[in-house]
Each structure stands twice: as C-alpha cells, then as structure tokens.
Design a protein around this motif. Structure first.
Motif, PDB file in Angstrom:
ATOM      1  N   GLU A 263     107.206  21.583 -18.537  1.00 28.68           N
ATOM      2  CA  GLU A 263     107.730  20.962 -17.316  1.00 28.68           C
ATOM      3  C   GLU A 263     109.183  21.364 -17.069  1.00 28.68           C
ATOM      4  N   ALA A 264     109.964  21.482 -18.140  1.00 29.69           N
ATOM      5  CA  ALA A 264     111.362  21.891 -17.989  1.00 29.69           C
ATOM      6  C   ALA A 264     111.463  23.303 -17.424  1.00 29.69           C
ATOM      7  N   ALA A 265     110.629  24.195 -17.932  1.00 30.82           N
ATOM      8  CA  ALA A 265     110.661  25.585 -17.467  1.00 30.82           C
ATOM      9  C   ALA A 265     110.218  25.691 -16.005  1.00 30.82           C
ATOM     10  N   ILE A 266     109.195  24.932 -15.637  1.00 27.82           N
ATOM     11  CA  ILE A 266     108.724  24.941 -14.243  1.00 27.82           C
ATOM     12  C   ILE A 266     109.856  24.537 -13.304  1.00 27.82           C
ATOM     13  N   SER A 267     110.576  23.487 -13.678  1.00 26.71           N
ATOM     14  CA  SER A 267     111.667  22.996 -12.825  1.00 26.71           C
ATOM     15  C   SER A 267     112.882  23.915 -12.860  1.00 26.71           C
ATOM     16  N   ALA A 268     113.180  24.466 -14.025  1.00 24.41           N
ATOM     17  CA  ALA A 268     114.321  25.376 -14.149  1.00 24.41           C
ATOM     18  C   ALA A 268     114.147  26.589 -13.256  1.00 24.41           C
ATOM     19  N   LEU A 269     112.907  27.038 -13.141  1.00 22.47           N
ATOM     20  CA  LEU A 269     112.614  28.226 -12.341  1.00 22.47           C
ATOM     21  C   LEU A 269     112.889  27.989 -10.855  1.00 22.47           C
ATOM     22  N   LYS A 270     112.904  26.718 -10.459  1.00 26.99           N
ATOM     23  CA  LYS A 270     113.132  26.374  -9.053  1.00 26.99           C
ATOM     24  C   LYS A 270     114.619  26.235  -8.719  1.00 26.99           C
ATOM     25  N   ASP A 271     115.475  26.435  -9.714  1.00 26.04           N
ATOM     26  CA  ASP A 271     116.916  26.264  -9.487  1.00 26.04           C
ATOM     27  C   ASP A 271     117.664  27.546  -9.846  1.00 26.04           C
ATOM     28  N   GLU A 272     117.438  28.590  -9.055  1.00 27.31           N
ATOM     29  CA  GLU A 272     118.099  29.872  -9.313  1.00 27.31           C
ATOM     30  C   GLU A 272     119.609  29.787  -9.050  1.00 27.31           C
ATOM     31  N   GLU A 273     120.031  28.804  -8.262  1.00 25.31           N
ATOM     32  CA  GLU A 273     121.456  28.634  -7.983  1.00 25.31           C
ATOM     33  C   GLU A 273     122.206  28.273  -9.264  1.00 25.31           C
ATOM     34  N   PHE A 274     121.580  27.431 -10.097  1.00 27.20           N
ATOM     35  CA  PHE A 274     122.189  27.077 -11.386  1.00 27.20           C
ATOM     36  C   PHE A 274     122.370  28.320 -12.254  1.00 27.20           C
ATOM     37  N   VAL A 275     121.328  29.144 -12.309  1.00 26.19           N
ATOM     38  CA  VAL A 275     121.382  30.369 -13.115  1.00 26.19           C
ATOM     39  C   VAL A 275     122.481  31.284 -12.598  1.00 26.19           C
ATOM     40  N   LYS A 276     122.519  31.462 -11.291  1.00 24.28           N
ATOM     41  CA  LYS A 276     123.525  32.328 -10.670  1.00 24.28           C
ATOM     42  C   LYS A 276     124.937  31.858 -11.000  1.00 24.28           C
ATOM     43  N   ASN A 277     125.168  30.558 -10.900  1.00 26.32           N
ATOM     44  CA  ASN A 277     126.499  30.009 -11.179  1.00 26.32           C
ATOM     45  C   ASN A 277     126.870  30.145 -12.655  1.00 26.32           C
ATOM     46  N   SER A 278     125.908  29.914 -13.543  1.00 26.68           N
ATOM     47  CA  SER A 278     126.156  30.046 -14.986  1.00 26.68           C
ATOM     48  C   SER A 278     126.517  31.478 -15.351  1.00 26.68           C
ATOM     49  N   VAL A 279     125.754  32.411 -14.806  1.00 25.12           N
ATOM     50  CA  VAL A 279     126.001  33.825 -15.094  1.00 25.12           C
ATOM     51  C   VAL A 279     127.366  34.251 -14.563  1.00 25.12           C
ATOM     52  N   HIS A 280     127.694  33.834 -13.350  1.00 26.34           N
ATOM     53  CA  HIS A 280     128.991  34.183 -12.756  1.00 26.34           C
ATOM     54  C   HIS A 280     130.136  33.636 -13.601  1.00 26.34           C
ATOM     55  N   ALA A 281     130.042  32.376 -14.015  1.00 32.65           N
ATOM     56  CA  ALA A 281     131.092  31.766 -14.823  1.00 32.65           C
ATOM     57  C   ALA A 281     131.236  32.474 -16.167  1.00 32.65           C
ATOM     58  N   THR A 282     130.110  32.856 -16.752  1.00 30.67           N
ATOM     59  CA  THR A 282     130.123  33.544 -18.049  1.00 30.67           C
ATOM     60  C   THR A 282     130.801  34.904 -17.948  1.00 30.67           C
ATOM     61  N   LEU A 283     130.449  35.681 -16.946  1.00 32.14           N
ATOM     62  CA  LEU A 283     131.035  37.009 -16.792  1.00 32.14           C
ATOM     63  C   LEU A 283     132.528  36.930 -16.469  1.00 32.14           C
ATOM     64  N   LYS A 284     132.933  35.887 -15.755  1.00 29.09           N
ATOM     65  CA  LYS A 284     134.353  35.676 -15.469  1.00 29.09           C
ATOM     66  C   LYS A 284     135.125  35.409 -16.760  1.00 29.09           C
ATOM     67  N   GLU A 285     134.547  34.588 -17.645  1.00 25.33           N
ATOM     68  CA  GLU A 285     135.185  34.285 -18.934  1.00 25.33           C
ATOM     69  C   GLU A 285     135.129  35.491 -19.877  1.00 25.33           C
ATOM     70  N   MET A 286     134.104  36.313 -19.744  1.00 24.07           N
ATOM     71  CA  MET A 286     133.986  37.526 -20.563  1.00 24.07           C
ATOM     72  C   MET A 286     135.231  38.400 -20.420  1.00 24.07           C
ATOM     73  N   GLN A 287     135.740  38.484 -19.207  1.00 23.09           N
ATOM     74  CA  GLN A 287     136.927  39.307 -18.956  1.00 23.09           C
ATOM     75  C   GLN A 287     138.106  38.813 -19.782  1.00 23.09           C
ATOM     76  N   LYS A 288     138.202  37.521 -19.993  1.00 27.38           N
ATOM     77  CA  LYS A 288     139.289  36.960 -20.800  1.00 27.38           C
ATOM     78  C   LYS A 288     139.180  37.433 -22.250  1.00 27.38           C
ATOM     79  N   TYR A 289     137.947  37.540 -22.752  1.00 29.33           N
ATOM     80  CA  TYR A 289     137.751  38.027 -24.121  1.00 29.33           C
ATOM     81  C   TYR A 289     138.159  39.494 -24.239  1.00 29.33           C
ATOM     82  N   GLU A 290     137.811  40.279 -23.235  1.00 28.59           N
ATOM     83  CA  GLU A 290     138.194  41.692 -23.258  1.00 28.59           C
ATOM     84  C   GLU A 290     139.715  41.829 -23.207  1.00 28.59           C
ATOM     85  N   ASP A 291     140.352  41.030 -22.349  1.00 29.15           N
ATOM     86  CA  ASP A 291     141.820  41.072 -22.264  1.00 29.15           C
ATOM     87  C   ASP A 291     142.461  40.621 -23.566  1.00 29.15           C
TER      88      ASP A 291
END
Length: 371
Positions: A263-291
């Motif tokens: 049930e969690a996976a079924i519902s998670a699949l319906k919220d691509e906005e959450f995934v998009k935001n998580s990925v964006h935030a992660t890649l933004k923080e990744m740059q800090k690690y590289e710096d």
C-alpha cells in the motif's frame, strides 16, 4: 554439520551500522545521531505513503493482494509498459536473486565491475557461478566488452549509477555493450539510483520501455528504497520481456512483500512531486560536498546518486575517520571491505551535512596537529 559447500567462500553482506549501535556503545542520544551510511532518503517518504500505512495498519493480519495488481498498473503507466512486463520483489535485490537462480548453476559465470553492489556476487556464489570482475573499480565499458567476449557469461550486471562508488555510464555506453551480447545472456541493469542520474544528466537516463523494445535480453531493476524514501518497506521491481518475467515468477514466493509495503508503494508512486523535490534537494547538497572536498584537498568520485565517495590519502585510513565520526554520533560507510581507502557518505539534510563538514575538518585538524 555439513552445509552447501558453495557457502564456504561467501562473505556476509555488511549493512550500514544502525543508530541503535551508537546508543548502546557510546550512550549517544538517538536524537543527536546522524546516519548517512545506507543511502536512505533523509526527507523520509511521501505523506501519501505514510497515510496509506496508517490507513491499512489494521489489515496486517491479512495477506496482501499477491497479484499486486494496483502497484503493477501504476508502474506500467509510469514506464509505458504492460503489467506482464513487471515483477515485484522484497527490495530489488530479491529480483537479483531470482535472476541468478533462473540463469545460473555451477557451470555458469557472472560478469560485474570490480567494485559494485555486493549482493551480485553473494547471490551468484550461492548458485556456484564463477565471478568475473573488471580490473577497474568503476564501470569501464571496454573492459566489460573484452571480458564478455572472453568468457561469454550467462549474466552481466551493470549498476547505472554504480553503488557504492557513484559513477554512472552514459546510456550510449550501455547500449554499446548490450548490442554485442548474445540473446541468451541476461543483462541486468540496476537502476536503483536512476532518479538522481536522470535529474542530473539526461545522457545517463535509461528509458526502460526503449531499452526493452531494443533488447530482449535485458531486465531493468528499480526500487522504492532510495528516492521514494521507503527503505524500511522493502519494495523493488523488475521490468523485462514477458518471457523473462514468466520465468522469474516461477521462483518468486507468494506474498513476498507485506500489505503495508504494498500500500505504501502504491501511494508513493502517485506522488512524483515528492520524489522530484527530494532529488533536487539532494543534488543541491551534493554540490556542497564537492566544494568541501576541493577545499580540503580530498579526492572524490563525481556522483550521479544520493551519496558521494571520498577517496582518502595515505596519511590516515577510512577506518580512522569512520571511528572518529562514530564516536561523535555520525555514521558513514567505510569502503575498506572493497579494498579501498575510501568512505561513502549519503547526502543528508543541510544541517546534517554542515555537522559532517565540521567534524571532518576537526578530524583533519587533529591529524595535522599530530604530525
């Protein structure tokens, strides 16, 4: 007592250290512990997935829908495939196990990168297959082609992007390799971190529908454990031709994921906005690690995932750094078991990452003061 001889040379998979370990060994308040060792999503999961778990909590006495109709329908829509092209696993690593049991025996061989997801080798050894690894730690497609032609393995693993290093083949490199394989070789494309790779660089993006149309000997693996933030639910999936999926279903045990996971996976699949935001935030923080790495003269592997690998110099070991951080309440992954003086750090939230930077600088200052 005698056991299957194939188990004698298998090294048990070492999972990331749990928070409970630091509480027990160092008496650290669990609220002050930062766990960046297992590539979990620091932003949790979609509120829709959390709500689905709460709504279905009273159903835990019941078996789930073993056809997993709704989840497969959602994945089929997402990837423009049929439900018949999908198999669900308890994590994508269970489907890795299915693949090796379906294709391999003691006369078989399996090809993979020198440093990649450990379960490829562990499951392959369980069926007695010979392990073939590239000379390079990361994926070198010319080495894969050379070793493939030499050994003609039954199964090939391409981890795109690669765990635990973070590097990622371009799509055209993946296609270049598969085009030279036999129709009887199963090529497993592990896309556990594809959400991050696709957001960072379109040249790394693997389109499952496109690759399955082009090559009939491929299975693409995805997971809800990383970008979707459902690591504790253990839900993965495989996308392949009808023929491959039918065979794998002969190996899949009934009810292999629980009702809350489903049930969690079924519902998670319906919220691509959450995934998009998580990925964006992660890649933004990744740059800090590289710096941070550049500022402190630390070598790193450019990453297309939600983690980064720091390659350490000869002045100190990865174990020294990991132990230092453990005592301060920070858990990262030591890559010593892979034969590397390196650490893998999951990208956390901004405050967590800031704390990690402070502690690593403190460690480096401490090391300099001793020399």
């Amino acid at each position: 007592m005698n056991f299957n001889r194939e188990l004698a040379n298998i090294v048990v998979y070492e999972a990331g250290k749990p928070i409970e370990l630091l509480v027990r060994e160092f008496g650290i308040d669990p609220n002050h512990i930062i766990k960046l060792a297992s590539n979990e999503n620091p932003y949790g999961c979609s509120p829709k997935a959390s709500a689905a778990i709460e709504e279905n909590i009273k159903k835990v006495s019941l078996y789930p829908d073993d056809s997993m109709f709704e989840l497969k329908a959602g994945l089929a829509q997402k990837y423009a495939l049929k439900s018949e092209n999908i198999i669900i696993g308890s994590g994508s690593d269970q489907i890795i196990e299915f693949c090796l049991h379906a294709k391999c025996n003691q006369k078989s061989s399996v090809l993979m990168a020198k440093t990649t997801f450990a379960m490829y080798e562990i499951y392959a050894k369980q069926v007695g297959a010979k392990i073939i690894k590239t000379p390079s730690h990361s994926h070198n497609i010319s080495e894969f082609i050379q070793l493939y032609k030499l050994h003609l393995p039954e199964v090939v693993f391409l981890c795109v992007p690669n765990n635990p290093l973070g590097e990622c083949l371009d799509k055209n490199q993946v296609y270049e390799f598969i085009s030279q394989t036999s129709p009887d070789t199963l090529v497993v494309i592990d896309g556990a971190y594809q959400e991050f790779a696709q957001a960072k660089d379109k040249n790394k993006a693997i389109n499952p529908a496109e690759i399955l149309e082009k090559f009939k000997n491929v299975i693409y693996l995805g997971t809800f454990s990383k970008a979707y933030g459902l690591g504790g639910m253990r839900v993965g999936y495989g996308l392949a031709s009808d023929e491959i999926i039918k065979i794998l279903h002969k190996i899949r045990p009934p009810f292999n994921i629980g009702i809350l996971s489903l049930e969690a996976a079924i519902s998670a699949l319906k919220d691509e906005e959450f995934v998009k935001n998580s990925v964006h935030a992660t890649l933004k923080e990744m740059q800090k690690y590289e710096d941070f790495a550049k500022k402190n003269a630390i070598d790193f592997i450019p990453s297309w995932t939600n983690f980064i690998t720091f390659i350490l110099n000869d002045n100190f070991s990865s174990t020294q750094l990991c132990d230092w951080l453990l005592q301060k309440g920070v858990i990262i992954r030591n890559l010593k078991s892979y034969g590397m003086n390196a650490v893998r750090i999951t990208i956390g939230k901004p405050d967590q990452n800031h704390r990690v930077f402070e502690l690593i600088e403190e460690f480096l200052d401490h090391r300099r003061s001793q020399h």
